[in-house]
Design a protein around this motif. Structure first.
Motif, short mmCIF file in Angstrom:
data_model
loop_
_atom_site.label_atom_id
_atom_site.label_comp_id
_atom_site.label_asym_id
_atom_site.label_seq_id
_atom_site.Cartn_x
_atom_site.Cartn_y
_atom_site.Cartn_z
N ASN B 396 -11.01 3.34 -7.01
CA ASN B 396 -11.34 4.59 -6.34
C ASN B 396 -11.28 4.46 -4.82
OD1 ASN B 396 -11.76 6.19 -8.59
ND2 ASN B 396 -13.74 5.21 -8.94
N ILE B 397 -11.63 3.28 -4.35
CA ILE B 397 -11.55 3.08 -2.90
C ILE B 397 -10.11 3.21 -2.45
CG2 ILE B 397 -11.88 1.43 -1.05
CD1 ILE B 397 -14.36 0.45 -2.53
N SER B 398 -9.18 2.69 -3.28
CA SER B 398 -7.78 2.81 -2.87
C SER B 398 -7.33 4.26 -2.93
CB SER B 398 -6.89 1.89 -3.70
OG SER B 398 -6.57 2.48 -4.91
N LEU B 399 -7.89 5.07 -3.84
CA LEU B 399 -7.60 6.52 -3.81
C LEU B 399 -8.03 7.09 -2.48
CD1 LEU B 399 -7.34 9.47 -5.44
CD2 LEU B 399 -9.78 9.29 -5.21
N ALA B 400 -9.25 6.71 -2.04
CA ALA B 400 -9.77 7.23 -0.78
C ALA B 400 -8.86 6.87 0.37
CB ALA B 400 -11.17 6.67 -0.55
N LEU B 401 -8.42 5.60 0.38
CA LEU B 401 -7.62 5.15 1.51
C LEU B 401 -6.21 5.73 1.48
CD1 LEU B 401 -8.83 1.49 1.63
CD2 LEU B 401 -9.22 3.23 3.34
N VAL B 402 -5.65 5.86 0.26
CA VAL B 402 -4.28 6.36 0.15
C VAL B 402 -4.19 7.78 0.69
CG1 VAL B 402 -2.56 7.14 -1.52
CG2 VAL B 402 -3.49 4.86 -1.71
N THR B 403 -5.19 8.62 0.38
CA THR B 403 -5.12 9.99 0.89
C THR B 403 -5.25 10.00 2.42
OG1 THR B 403 -7.45 10.20 0.41
CG2 THR B 403 -5.94 11.18 -1.15
N THR B 404 -6.10 9.12 2.96
CA THR B 404 -6.21 9.02 4.41
C THR B 404 -4.86 8.68 5.02
OG1 THR B 404 -8.38 8.08 3.99
CG2 THR B 404 -7.61 8.04 6.24
N ALA B 405 -4.24 7.67 4.41
CA ALA B 405 -2.92 7.24 4.91
C ALA B 405 -1.92 8.38 4.80
CB ALA B 405 -2.44 6.03 4.13
N LEU B 406 -1.94 9.08 3.67
CA LEU B 406 -1.00 10.19 3.49
C LEU B 406 -1.24 11.27 4.53
CD1 LEU B 406 -0.79 10.60 -0.37
CD2 LEU B 406 1.03 9.94 1.17
N GLY B 407 -2.52 11.56 4.82
CA GLY B 407 -2.84 12.55 5.83
C GLY B 407 -2.25 12.17 7.17
N LEU B 408 -2.40 10.90 7.54
CA LEU B 408 -1.84 10.44 8.82
C LEU B 408 -0.33 10.48 8.79
CD1 LEU B 408 -4.18 7.46 9.62
CD2 LEU B 408 -3.89 9.51 10.97
N ILE B 409 0.25 10.04 7.66
CA ILE B 409 1.71 10.00 7.55
C ILE B 409 2.28 11.41 7.68
CG2 ILE B 409 3.60 9.59 5.93
CD1 ILE B 409 1.99 7.14 4.94
N ALA B 410 1.56 12.40 7.13
CA ALA B 410 2.04 13.79 7.25
C ALA B 410 1.82 14.30 8.67
CB ALA B 410 1.30 14.67 6.25
N ALA B 411 0.70 13.91 9.29
CA ALA B 411 0.37 14.46 10.60
C ALA B 411 1.33 13.95 11.68
CB ALA B 411 -1.06 14.08 10.97
N LEU B 412 1.69 12.66 11.60
CA LEU B 412 2.49 12.09 12.69
C LEU B 412 3.82 12.81 12.90
CD1 LEU B 412 1.71 8.31 12.18
CD2 LEU B 412 1.05 9.74 14.10
N PRO B 413 4.66 12.98 11.86
CA PRO B 413 5.92 13.70 12.11
C PRO B 413 5.70 15.16 12.49
CG PRO B 413 5.69 13.18 9.79
CD PRO B 413 4.60 12.48 10.49
N LEU B 414 4.64 15.76 11.95
CA LEU B 414 4.38 17.16 12.29
C LEU B 414 4.04 17.30 13.78
CD1 LEU B 414 2.41 18.51 9.20
CD2 LEU B 414 4.71 19.09 9.92
N ILE B 415 3.24 16.35 14.27
CA ILE B 415 2.89 16.39 15.70
C ILE B 415 4.16 16.25 16.55
CG2 ILE B 415 1.72 15.14 17.54
CD1 ILE B 415 -0.45 14.42 15.55
N LEU B 416 4.98 15.26 16.15
CA LEU B 416 6.19 15.00 16.92
C LEU B 416 7.11 16.21 16.90
CD1 LEU B 416 7.39 12.61 18.46
CD2 LEU B 416 8.72 12.06 16.44
N VAL B 417 7.29 16.76 15.71
CA VAL B 417 8.18 17.91 15.55
C VAL B 417 7.62 19.11 16.31
CG1 VAL B 417 8.70 19.64 13.82
CG2 VAL B 417 9.39 17.32 13.43
N HIS B 418 6.31 19.25 16.29
CA HIS B 418 5.70 20.35 17.02
C HIS B 418 5.99 20.24 18.50
CE1 HIS B 418 2.34 22.03 19.42
NE2 HIS B 418 2.66 23.10 18.72
#
Lengths: 174, 449
Positions: B396-418
Motif C-alpha cells: 500500500n505504501i508503494s500505491l501511495a508513492l506511485v500516485t505521488t510520482a504520477l502526479g509529479l510526472i503529469a505536472a512537470l510537462p504540463l508546467i513546461l507546456v503551459h
C-alpha cells in the motif's frame, strides 16, 4: 584525455547511484543555461544596436506628440520588450521545475526502497540503501540546479526590466 | 392321626428285619475273599521291593556319571573364559596397531568424504551439470559410504572437481532439452557461459537442480539486459557485450521478481488513471493551442507584410477592417473602436491556457490524494495484521508513492507546456494590444502625406 575519462566515469557513477531522474535534472539544467546564456548574449551584443536604431529613428521623427506618434512609440517599445523578454517565462519555469524533478526522484527512490522491502523484508539495510541514495541524490541535484538558476535568472529579469525602462526614457516627447 | 403314624412305623420296622436275614451269606464270602487277597498282596510287595533294591545300584552309577560330566563342563567354561579375556586384550592391541598403521591415512579418508560431500553440493547445482548430467552420483556415493573409498572413486572425485574447474572458464554450445513454462519440452541450442549463465535464442535460462531440468526464466529481466543475451547468442564471431550474473542465477531470479514500469503504473489504481487522463487532456489542449497560435501568428505576420489588403482570417486583418471602416473618424473614436475589436479577439487567443495551468496544479494534488488513500489502506492493514510484516504494508505504501510520482510526472510537462503556450499567446496579444495601433498609426501617417 585521461582526466576527461575520469570525469566521465565519475559522472556516470553519480548517475548510477542517483538514478535516471538525474538525466531529467541535467536536461532541465542544460536547457535553462542555454536559454540564459542566449539572453545574456542578446543583452550584451544584439540589443544595444537595436536600441540605438530605435532611438535614432525616434529622434529623426518630426512629429512626436500626436496620438499617432504615441502609438508608434508604444509599438516600438513593445516590439523591443518582446524581444527582450523572449524565453524569460521558460527560464523561470525551468528554475521552478528543477526542485520538482528532484522531488520526483525522491518519490521514485522511495518506491524502490519499498519495493526492496516488499521483496526482501527489512532485514538487510544495505539493499535499501541504493533506493535511499536514489531518493536523496536527485533531490540534492534538483536543489543545486534550481539554486544555480535562481540567482542568474533574477539578475537577468532585473536587467531586462532596466533595459526596457531605459528605452522608454530614451524616447522622449519633444 | 396318632394311630395312623403308629401303623406306618410298624410297617417300616418289619421291612428292615426281612432284608438283614437275606444278606448274611454274602458277608461270609467277602470275609474269605479279603483273607485270600491279603496273602497275594504280600507276595507282590515282596517282589517290588526286590526290584527296587536292584534298580538302586544302577541309579547310583548314573549319578556318578552325571557328576563327572558336570565337572568336565565347568572346567571347559573356566578355560574358555580365560581364553576370551585373552582374546579381548589381543583385539585391543590389534586395534591400536591398526590405528598406528593407518596414521594420517585415516584422516585423509575423512577429508575425501567431506570433499566429496562439498563437491556434490557445488556440482549438482552447477549449470555445468546441465551439459554433463549425472556427475553427482559418484560423489554422492563417496560422501555417504561407510567404508574406505576405493582408488577409482577417489580418482572420480578428482576428475569431477577438475571438470568443474575447467568448464567454469569456458563458453560452450550444446543441445539440450528445455522444459518450457507450460510443461512442453523442446530441444534447443544453448550457450553456457562458464558456471554463470545459460543463454539461448530466447534469453536467459535457469538450471533447476532438483529435477535436473533446464527451464526458461519465469520472466526475462529488463529489455536492455535480455537483448544482450539474444544478440550474444546470434553473434557468430568477434566480441559482443553480455550481462553475466556472477551469483549463478540468484540476481536473475531476483530480477524476475522486480516490477516493470507498467506494473508500477497499474499500482497507482484509479487515482493513477485519473491523473493520466488529466495529463492527456492537458497535453491535447496544449497541442491545439500551439497549432492555433502558430497559425494565427504566421497569418498575422503575412498580414503585416501586406497591410493594404486586410484579410478577415486573422485578428490583425480584422483590426485593419475596423480601421478602414472608421478611417475618417477622429483619433479618440478610432481608439475606442480598436479597443473594442481587440477585446473581442483576446478571449480567442488566451482560451484554454488557464485550463492547462489549472491541470498542472491539480495533478500533484491528485497525487497527494493517492498518497492519502494509500496511507489509509496502510493503516488499515496495520490494524488488521499489525506491524510485524513489512511486506504486507509495503504494497500500500508503494500505491501511495506511485500516485505521488504520477502526479509529479503529469505536472512537470504540463508546467513546461503551459509556459510555452503562455509565451506564444502573450506575444500574439502584445502584437494585437500594443503593436496593431502603431501599425495603423503608420498607415494613417503614410496616407496623410
Amino acid at each position: 584525455m585521461l582526466f576527461l575519462i575520469e570525469l566521465i566515469e565519475s559522472v556516470r557513477s553519480f548517475i548510477a547511484t542517483g538514478g535516471n531522474v538525474l538525466y531529467f535534472v541535467a536536461f532541465a539544467l542544460l536547457l535553462m543555461w542555454i536559454l540564459m546564456i542566449e539572453r545574456y548574449w542578446f543583452l550584451a551584443s544584439v540589443y544595444p544596436k537595436m536600441r540605438d536604431d530605435i532611438i535614432a529613428k525616434w529622434d529623426a521623427r518630426a512629429d512626436t506628440t500626436s496620438w499617432y506618434a504615441h502609438r508608434i512609440r508604444d509599438t516600438w517599445i513593445s516590439e523591443a520588450a518582446e524581444l527582450l523578454e523572449r524565453n524569460m517565462i521558460t527560464i523561470k519555469t525551468l528554475v521552478a521545475m528543477c526542485p520538482l524533478i528532484g522531488l520526483l526522484g525522491t518519490v521514485t527512490g522511495m518506491i524502490s526502497v519499498f519495493e526492496t522491502m516488499a521483496q526482501q523484508g527489512t532485514g538487510n539495510p544495505r539493499l535499501m540503501a541504493s533506493g535511499i541514495s536514489m531518493a536523496t541524490i536527485p533531490t540534492m541535484a534538483g536543489m543545486v540546479a534550481a539554486l544555480s538558476g535562481v540567482f542568474f535568472s533574477s539578475r537577468l529579469d532585473a536587467k531586462v526590466k532596466l533595459a526596457k525602462a531605459k528605452l522608454i526614457d530614451s524616447l522622449p516627447h519633444h | 392321626m396318632k394311630k395312623m403314624i403308629n401303623y406306618v412305623m410298624l410297617a417300616a420296622s418289619m421291612t428292615v428285619g426281612m432284608a438283614a436275614s437275606a444278606n448274611a451269606n454274602d458277608l461270609q464270602k467277602l470275609l474269605e475273599k479279603v483273607k485270600s487277597d491279603r496273602i497275594s498282596e504280600a507276595k507282590i510287595d515282596k517282589k517290588r521291593e526286590a526290584e527296587f533294591t536292584a534298580a538302586r545300584a544302577d541309579k547310583q552309577a548314573l549319578l556318578k556319571k552325571a557328576k563327572a560330566t558336570l565337572k568336565a563342563e565347568q572346567d571347559r567354561n573356566a578355560r574358555l573364559t580365560k581364553e576370551y579375556a585373552q582374546n579381548e586384550i589381543t583385539l585391543a592391541q590389534k586395534e591400536v596397531e591398526l590405528d598406528t598403521a593407518q596414521g594420517t591415512l585415516g584422516e585423509m579418508f575423512g577429508v575425501s568424504r567431506a570433499a566429496a560431500a562439498d563437491a556434490y553440493g557445488a556440482i549438482s547445482t552447477s549449470i555445468v551439470s546441465a551439459e554433463y548430467p549425472g556427475r553427482g552420483d559418484v560423489l554422492n556415493k563417496i560422501a555417504n559410504a561407510k567404508e574406505i573409498p576405493a582408488l577409482e572413486q577417489l580418482e572420480e572425485l578428482w576428475f569431477a572437481l577438475q571438470t568443474e574447474m575447467t568448464q567454469s572458464g569456458e563458453i560452450s554450445k550444446f543441445t539440450a532439452e528445455v522444459t518450457n513454462l507450460d510443461g512442453t519440452k523442446s530441444t534447443e541450442t544453448i550457450t553456457r557461459i562458464g558456471t554463470f549463465n545459460l543463454v539461448s535464442d530466447n534469453g536467459y535460462l535457469n538450471y533447476n537442480d532438483e529435477v535436473g531440468q533446464i527451464q526458461p526464466l519465469a520472466k526475462q529481466p529488463a529489455g536492455y539486459i535480455s537483448d544482450t543475451a539474444s544478440s550474444f547468442f546470434n553473434t557468430a564471431s568477434g566480441y559482443t557485450e553480455l550481462y553475466v550474473d556472477p551469483s549463478r542465477g540468484a540476481i536473475l531470479t531476483l530480477e524476475t521478481r522486480k516490477k516493470t514500469l507498467e506494473e508500477f503504473y497499474h499500482q497507482g489504481g484509479t487515482v493513477g488513471y485519473a491523473i493520466t487522463v488529466l495529463l492527456i487532456i492537458g497535453l491535447l489542449i496544449a497541442l491545439e493551442r500551439i497549432i492555433v497560435l502558430g497559425s494565427v501568428a504566421s497569418k498575422m505576420k503575412a498580414q503585416q507584410k501586406n497591410l493594404s489588403q486586410p484579410n478577415e482570417n486573422n485578428p490583425l486583418g480584422r483590426l485593419l477592417v475596423v480601421y478602414n471602416e472608421n478611417k475618417n473618424a477622429d483619433a479618440e473614436t478610432l481608439e475606442l473602436k480598436l479597443d473594442e475589436a481587440i477585446l473581442r479577439e483576446t478571449p480567442k487567443v488566451d482560451r484554454g491556457i488557464n485550463l492547462i495551468k489549472m491541470f498542472a496544479a491539480i495533478a500533484p494534488l491528485m497525487g497527494l490524494l493517492g498518497t492519502v488513500i494509500g496511507m489509509i489502506l496502510t493503516f488499515q492493514t496495520i490494524t488488521l495484521f499489525g506491524t510485524g510484516d513489512p511486506k504486507i504494508m509495503a504494497g500500500n505504501i508503494s500505491l501511495a508513492l506511485v500516485t505521488t510520482a504520477l502526479g509529479l510526472i503529469a505536472a512537470l510537462p504540463l508546467i513546461l507546456v503551459h509556459s510555452i503556450v503562455a509565451g506564444r499567446s502573450k506575444s500574439v496579444l502584445h502584437k494585437l494590444d500594443e503593436q496593431s495601433a502603431g501599425l495603423i498609426a503608420e498607415i494613417a501617417e503614410k496616407e496623410s502625406k
